[in-house]
Design an enzyme around this catalytic site. Structure first.
Site, PDB file in Angstrom:
ATOM      1  N   TYR A 266       0.831  -1.202   0.000  1.00  0.00           N
ATOM      2  CA  TYR A 266       0.000   0.000   0.000  1.00  0.00           C
ATOM      3  C   TYR A 266       0.865   1.250   0.000  1.00  0.00           C
ATOM      4  CZ  TYR A 266       1.143   0.711   4.924  1.00  0.00           C
ATOM      5  OH  TYR A 266       1.824   0.927   6.096  1.00  0.00           O
ATOM      6  N   PHE A 276       2.385   9.859   3.395  1.00  0.00           N
ATOM      7  CA  PHE A 276       2.670   9.690   4.818  1.00  0.00           C
ATOM      8  C   PHE A 276       3.085   8.266   5.173  1.00  0.00           C
ATOM      9  CE2 PHE A 276      -1.944   9.161   4.337  1.00  0.00           C
ATOM     10  CZ  PHE A 276      -2.153   7.920   4.924  1.00  0.00           C
ATOM     11  N   ASP A 277       2.889   7.307   4.266  1.00  0.00           N
ATOM     12  CA  ASP A 277       3.291   5.930   4.576  1.00  0.00           C
ATOM     13  C   ASP A 277       3.270   5.116   3.294  1.00  0.00           C
ATOM     14  OD1 ASP A 277       4.078   3.740   6.017  1.00  0.00           O
ATOM     15  OD2 ASP A 277       2.113   3.314   6.878  1.00  0.00           O
ATOM     16  N   ILE A 296      -8.130   0.825  10.209  1.00  0.00           N
ATOM     17  CA  ILE A 296      -9.216   1.805  10.162  1.00  0.00           C
ATOM     18  C   ILE A 296     -10.425   1.220   9.425  1.00  0.00           C
ATOM     19  CG2 ILE A 296      -7.704   3.822  10.344  1.00  0.00           C
ATOM     20  CD1 ILE A 296      -7.854   4.144   7.321  1.00  0.00           C
ATOM     21  N   TYR A 322      -8.969   8.406  10.668  1.00  0.00           N
ATOM     22  CA  TYR A 322      -8.507   8.706  12.020  1.00  0.00           C
ATOM     23  C   TYR A 322      -9.292   9.823  12.689  1.00  0.00           C
ATOM     24  CZ  TYR A 322      -4.677   5.610  10.820  1.00  0.00           C
ATOM     25  OH  TYR A 322      -3.943   4.505  10.447  1.00  0.00           O
ATOM     26  N   PHE A 339      -5.584   5.816  -0.220  1.00  0.00           N
ATOM     27  CA  PHE A 339      -4.700   4.662  -0.154  1.00  0.00           C
ATOM     28  C   PHE A 339      -4.726   3.943  -1.505  1.00  0.00           C
ATOM     29  CE2 PHE A 339      -5.253   5.180   4.409  1.00  0.00           C
ATOM     30  CZ  PHE A 339      -3.992   4.886   4.894  1.00  0.00           C
TER      31      PHE A 339
END
Length: 347
Positions: A266, A276-277, A296, A322, A339
């Site tokens: 991902y 961010f990731d 989530i 979040y 995502f």
């Protein structure tokens, strides 16, 4: 009145360009139908031209030529209307302005006003210095040639969609190339002459990936150009919860059931494009038990209908991500997330 200009490139009179408008006045007649003015800009400049003051029954045109006498731009309005050329890019070198009286026109005086404002290169000259397109639609213009052999433009769509980019207004032959984020050539447009160049392509790279456009002249050519572009995102599927998703690849494997361990690759980005990731960047797939609250809610829902081998872009509202707490230092409060997820295994 200035000295009568020549009628050929070799005999053209020099017009000394400057940033403030400068006007010369001359006469055209049946015996002297053409005046040629020579321009020698020392730096990249934006040329503005105005031909005015024609007699009532006169009709004259104005044309901008390159050093070889090839037409770069022209204005051919009927009658004694004012002729203009605006924001024409000149590179250091030699150019000519031709003022010519049409056949059947009365003799006339004219006023030729020129100005050339120094300008910087609009677009970067390499992948590293590529200029970003920051809106979904827009336009621009510049020049490529010996003094500026490449223009690079970058574009980073958040999700998959169709990208259309067209080069118009070419004054000579140019080519257009599209590259992916790894700088691999995807597509080219190499029409001959001054025919428009166009790339129309669905972009399906990882969410937030950067694509590059390269504009370059054909061998030995120099050209002005204008471009227009538009990006239209794919229409997502929307669920009752407010989750949206875009399917990019449909796998042939099984679909997970609640409690099974799902292994994914991902990439996560914010809606401003900030990554961010990414498990892909770490080359380390992520595993979790689906439907058990380990991730989530947007993930549990979004991946539950995917099969092994599928790739999907999830657009997750804050209440399925979040929420108001966010993730300090990583995800702002009340942030929607995107995502790009691929299921590589279920156990």
């Amino acid at each position: 009145m200035a000295k009568d200009p020549g009628q050929t490139l070799r005999t053209a009179s020099l017009f000394r360009l400057r940033a403030t408008p400068k006007t010369v006045r001359e006469t055209l007649s049946a015996a002297d139908r053409v005046d040629l003015w020579k321009l020698t800009p020392k730096v990249r400049s934006s040329l503005n031209l105005r031909l005015s003051g024609l007699a009532k029954r006169a009709n004259a045109d104005v044309t901008l030529l390159n050093a070889a006498g090839r037409v770069l731009a022209s204005s051919r309005k009927p009658g004694n209307k004012v002729e203009t050329l605006s924001n024409i890019l000149l590179t250091p070198g030699t150019f000519y302005v031709r003022v010519n009286l049409r056949r059947g026109s009365a003799d006339t005086r004219y006023a030729l006003t020129l100005s050339a404002t120094p300008t910087s290169d609009q677009f970067g000259n390499s992948f590293e210095t590529a200029t970003s397109l920051r809106t979904a639609t827009g336009s621009g213009s510049d020049f490529v040639g010996n003094s500026d052999p490449d223009d690079f433009i970058r574009f980073s769509p958040l999700v998959a969609g169709r990208f259309d980019f067209t080069l118009t207004g070419l004054t000579d032959d140019a080519n257009l190339e599209l590259y992916d984020s790894n700088r691999n050539l995807i597509l080219t447009s190499t029409n001959s002459g001054t025919t428009d160049e166009q790339i129309n392509q669905r972009l399906t790279g990882i969410a937030g990936s950067t694509y590059y456009l390269r504009i370059l002249p054909a061998a030995g050519k120099e050209t002005n150009y204008t471009f227009n572009y538009a990006f239209v995102p794919d229409t997502p599927t929307r669920t009752a919860s407010g989750l949206q998703y875009i399917d990019l690849t449909t796998g042939n494997g099984p679909t997970p059931t609640s409690g099974q361990t799902v292994t994914v690759q991902y990439t996560g980005i914010l809606v401003d494009g900030t990554k961010f990731d990414s498990s892909r960047d770490r080359n380390q797939p992520f595993s979790f038990a689906i439907g058990t609250g380990q991730v989530i809610p947007g993930w549990d829902e979004g991946l539950s209908s995917m099969s092994v081998g599928s790739r999907r872009q999830l657009i997750i509202p804050p209440n399925l991500a979040y929420g108001s707490r966010g993730v300090p230092g990583t995800i702002p409060p009340n942030a929607a997330l995107i995502f790009d997820v691929e299921i590589i295994g279920i156990s």
